[in-house]
Scaffold this active site. Structure first.
Site, PDB file in Angstrom:
ATOM      1  N   SER A 119       7.680  -5.419   8.249  1.00  0.00           N
ATOM      2  CA  SER A 119       7.920  -4.171   7.507  1.00  0.00           C
ATOM      3  C   SER A 119       8.386  -3.057   8.433  1.00  0.00           C
ATOM      4  O   SER A 119       7.966  -2.995   9.589  1.00  0.00           O
ATOM      5  CB  SER A 119       6.604  -3.741   6.837  1.00  0.00           C
ATOM      6  OG  SER A 119       6.665  -2.396   6.388  1.00  0.00           O
ATOM      7  N   HIS A 131       8.016   0.033   7.086  1.00  0.00           N
ATOM      8  CA  HIS A 131       7.310   1.125   6.395  1.00  0.00           C
ATOM      9  C   HIS A 131       8.248   1.877   5.447  1.00  0.00           C
ATOM     10  O   HIS A 131       8.138   3.086   5.254  1.00  0.00           O
ATOM     11  CB  HIS A 131       6.707   2.082   7.426  1.00  0.00           C
ATOM     12  CG  HIS A 131       5.429   2.729   6.983  1.00  0.00           C
ATOM     13  ND1 HIS A 131       4.233   2.525   7.610  1.00  0.00           N
ATOM     14  CD2 HIS A 131       5.164   3.594   5.976  1.00  0.00           C
ATOM     15  CE1 HIS A 131       3.282   3.241   7.022  1.00  0.00           C
ATOM     16  NE2 HIS A 131       3.829   3.902   6.017  1.00  0.00           N
ATOM     17  N   PRO A 175       0.840  -1.208   0.000  1.00  0.00           N
ATOM     18  CA  PRO A 175       0.000   0.000   0.000  1.00  0.00           C
ATOM     19  C   PRO A 175       0.873   1.256   0.000  1.00  0.00           C
ATOM     20  O   PRO A 175       1.742   1.409   0.851  1.00  0.00           O
ATOM     21  CB  PRO A 175      -0.767  -0.115   1.326  1.00  0.00           C
ATOM     22  CG  PRO A 175       0.112  -0.946   2.209  1.00  0.00           C
ATOM     23  CD  PRO A 175       0.820  -1.904   1.304  1.00  0.00           C
ATOM     24  N   THR A 176       0.660   2.105  -0.964  1.00  0.00           N
ATOM     25  CA  THR A 176       1.354   3.397  -0.978  1.00  0.00           C
ATOM     26  C   THR A 176       0.318   4.469  -1.315  1.00  0.00           C
ATOM     27  O   THR A 176      -0.565   4.258  -2.145  1.00  0.00           O
ATOM     28  CB  THR A 176       2.511   3.434  -2.009  1.00  0.00           C
ATOM     29  OG1 THR A 176       2.015   2.986  -3.262  1.00  0.00           O
ATOM     30  CG2 THR A 176       3.667   2.562  -1.578  1.00  0.00           C
TER      31      THR A 176
HETATM   32  C1  LIG Z   1       5.272   6.971  -1.127  1.00  0.00           C
HETATM   33  C2  LIG Z   1       4.933   5.908  -0.124  1.00  0.00           C
HETATM   34  C3  LIG Z   1       3.681   5.899   0.462  1.00  0.00           C
HETATM   35  C4  LIG Z   1       3.335   4.898   1.379  1.00  0.00           C
HETATM   36  N1  LIG Z   1       2.066   4.871   1.891  1.00  0.00           N
HETATM   37  C5  LIG Z   1       1.709   3.876   2.736  1.00  0.00           C
HETATM   38  C6  LIG Z   1       0.372   3.800   3.215  1.00  0.00           C
HETATM   39  O1  LIG Z   1      -0.483   4.600   2.870  1.00  0.00           O
HETATM   40  N2  LIG Z   1       0.086   2.791   4.077  1.00  0.00           N
HETATM   41  C7  LIG Z   1       1.006   1.860   4.469  1.00  0.00           C
HETATM   42  O2  LIG Z   1       0.689   0.959   5.260  1.00  0.00           O
HETATM   43  N3  LIG Z   1       2.270   1.900   3.998  1.00  0.00           N
HETATM   44  C8  LIG Z   1       2.645   2.877   3.151  1.00  0.00           C
HETATM   45  N4  LIG Z   1       3.920   2.909   2.650  1.00  0.00           N
HETATM   46  C9  LIG Z   1       4.884   1.858   3.032  1.00  0.00           C
HETATM   47  C10 LIG Z   1       4.857   0.689   2.057  1.00  0.00           C
HETATM   48  O3  LIG Z   1       3.640  -0.022   2.142  1.00  0.00           O
HETATM   49  C11 LIG Z   1       5.994  -0.331   2.322  1.00  0.00           C
HETATM   50  O4  LIG Z   1       5.915  -0.762   3.640  1.00  0.00           O
HETATM   51  C12 LIG Z   1       7.366   0.272   2.058  1.00  0.00           C
HETATM   52  O5  LIG Z   1       7.406   1.000   0.873  1.00  0.00           O
HETATM   53  C13 LIG Z   1       8.416  -0.835   1.901  1.00  0.00           C
HETATM   54  O6  LIG Z   1       9.008  -1.083   3.098  1.00  0.00           O
HETATM   55  P1  LIG Z   1       8.944  -2.540   3.783  1.00  0.00           P
HETATM   56  O7  LIG Z   1       9.630  -3.488   2.866  1.00  0.00           O
HETATM   57  O8  LIG Z   1       9.655  -2.368   5.073  1.00  0.00           O
HETATM   58  O9  LIG Z   1       7.506  -2.852   3.968  1.00  0.00           O
HETATM   59  C14 LIG Z   1       4.289   3.907   1.733  1.00  0.00           C
HETATM   60  C15 LIG Z   1       5.552   3.913   1.134  1.00  0.00           C
HETATM   61  C16 LIG Z   1       5.877   4.890   0.208  1.00  0.00           C
HETATM   62  C17 LIG Z   1       7.245   4.861  -0.426  1.00  0.00           C
END
Ligand SMILES: Cc1cc2nc3c(=O)[nH]c(=O)nc-3n(C[C@H](O)[C@H](O)[C@H](O)COP(=O)(O)O)c2cc1C
Length: 304
Positions: A251, A253, A79-80
């Protein structure tokens, strides 16, 4: 004219050249010193591959199952938020890409297309990501709408009771469009004359008191399986099991919330080694390609 991108670095460069700086910084920035953001990438560089050769590769199948849904490869769309800041079609374009690649898209609650628009645009399997608002009635309405529109799971983001301190957004005094999914339900118009509007919005609307004890409430308002996103410790994985989560998403985030957390891939590597040591199991024989951290799998192997 910019070169045609051939990998993610090319897309990042294209974005740098074409997007307003405020939006580029929003998409690429991390929290505070951006230590975790940098480490997320560095940690991948430290992992090397030990290839086995002379294997029949004429037919390769990377498909796997997530919550009973078959996907073409072990890659899903996280989710982004706010895709329209980068592309006028927003999350609709992303959902169509997920459908073409036969993988699952997790739609962010903070999307710039409504969850209904995304549901109507293609047949990709979709999960809905949730942050719990102070207004529980509005949160419940969103979950209901996700269920009515064929979303197959709720992804509860547990690492964002407050907004990460993203210093680029603060410096840029970022202003963002109103959130589509809560239009008419919740005012997301924030006029902060200093700092990041995103911070002000999150702090005004999200419920920072939401905790493990409240998962029961979430379960009571939906039949959908609940995945908990954003954990990095065994303790929290066990908690997730205890409260009846269908699965977990390890994650940090993308380094955008709490800085100085370990890189996600290192946590996964460490968990994997711990499991191998503890149960002396063979990855391919016992775990196969199935969802390694599914509820059933964790219970069977009593991760503790
Ligand atoms: C531009 C951007 C917006 C994001 N928005 C959300 C969001 O709305 N909700 C959410 O749970 N994670 C959000 N994320 C985090 C991603 O879901 C994801 O966890 C992260 O890009 C990758 O890191 P990870 O491998 O530790 O999960 C966002 C990441 C980015 C780069």
């Amino acid at each position: 004219m910019a070169e045609e991108p051939v990998n993610v670095n090319g897309f990042r460069e294209l974005a740098r050249q074409t997007l307003p700086k405020m939006y580029y910084d929003f998409f690429t920035g991390g929290a505070e010193d951006q230590y975790t953001l940098k480490e997320n990438e560095e940690a991948f560089h430290r992992i090397t591959i030990q290839p086995r050769i002379l294997v029949d590769t004429s037919s390769i199948d990377l498909s796997t199952m997530v919550l009973g849904y078959s996907i073409s490869m072990p890659v899903m769309i996280a989710p982004t938020s706010r895709h329209k800041l980068a592309n006028p079609s927003g999350e609709i374009a992303t959902a169509r890409a997920a459908s073409t690649c036969n993988t699952i898209m997790v739609l962010s609650i903070s999307s710039t297309c409504t969850l209904e628009e995304v549901a109507a645009c293609c047949n990709a399997v979709r999960f809905f990501q949730l942050c719990v608002y102070k207004r529980r009635d509005i949160t419940a309405k969103l979950v209901q709408r996700a269920e009515n529109n064929g979303y197959k799971a709720i992804v509860l983001t547990g690492d964002s009771p407050r907004h990460g301190r993203r210093e680029a957004d603060i410096k840029n005094k970022i202003i963002i469009p109103e959130l589509k999914n809560v239009e008419g339900l919740l005012s997301t118009k924030i006029v902060a004359d200093k700092g990041s509007n995103l911070d002000a919005l999150a702090n005004q609307t999200r419920d920072p008191s939401f905790s493990w004890e409240d998962i029961g409430w979430l379960k009571s308002i939906t039949k959908l399986p609940i995945l908990i996103k954003g954990l990095l410790t065994h303790e929290d994985a066990l908690k997730a099991l205890e409260v009846g989560a269908a699965g977990i998403i390890v994650s940090n985030h993308g380094g955008r919330q709490l800085d100085y957390c370990p890189p996600t891939i290192s946590v996964l590597e460490e968990w994997f080694m711990l499991l191998v040591e503890k149960f002396r199991f063979s990855w391919t024989e016992e775990c196969g390609k199935e969802q390694i951290f599914s509820r059933q799998w964790l219970l069977e192997h009593k991760l503790s």
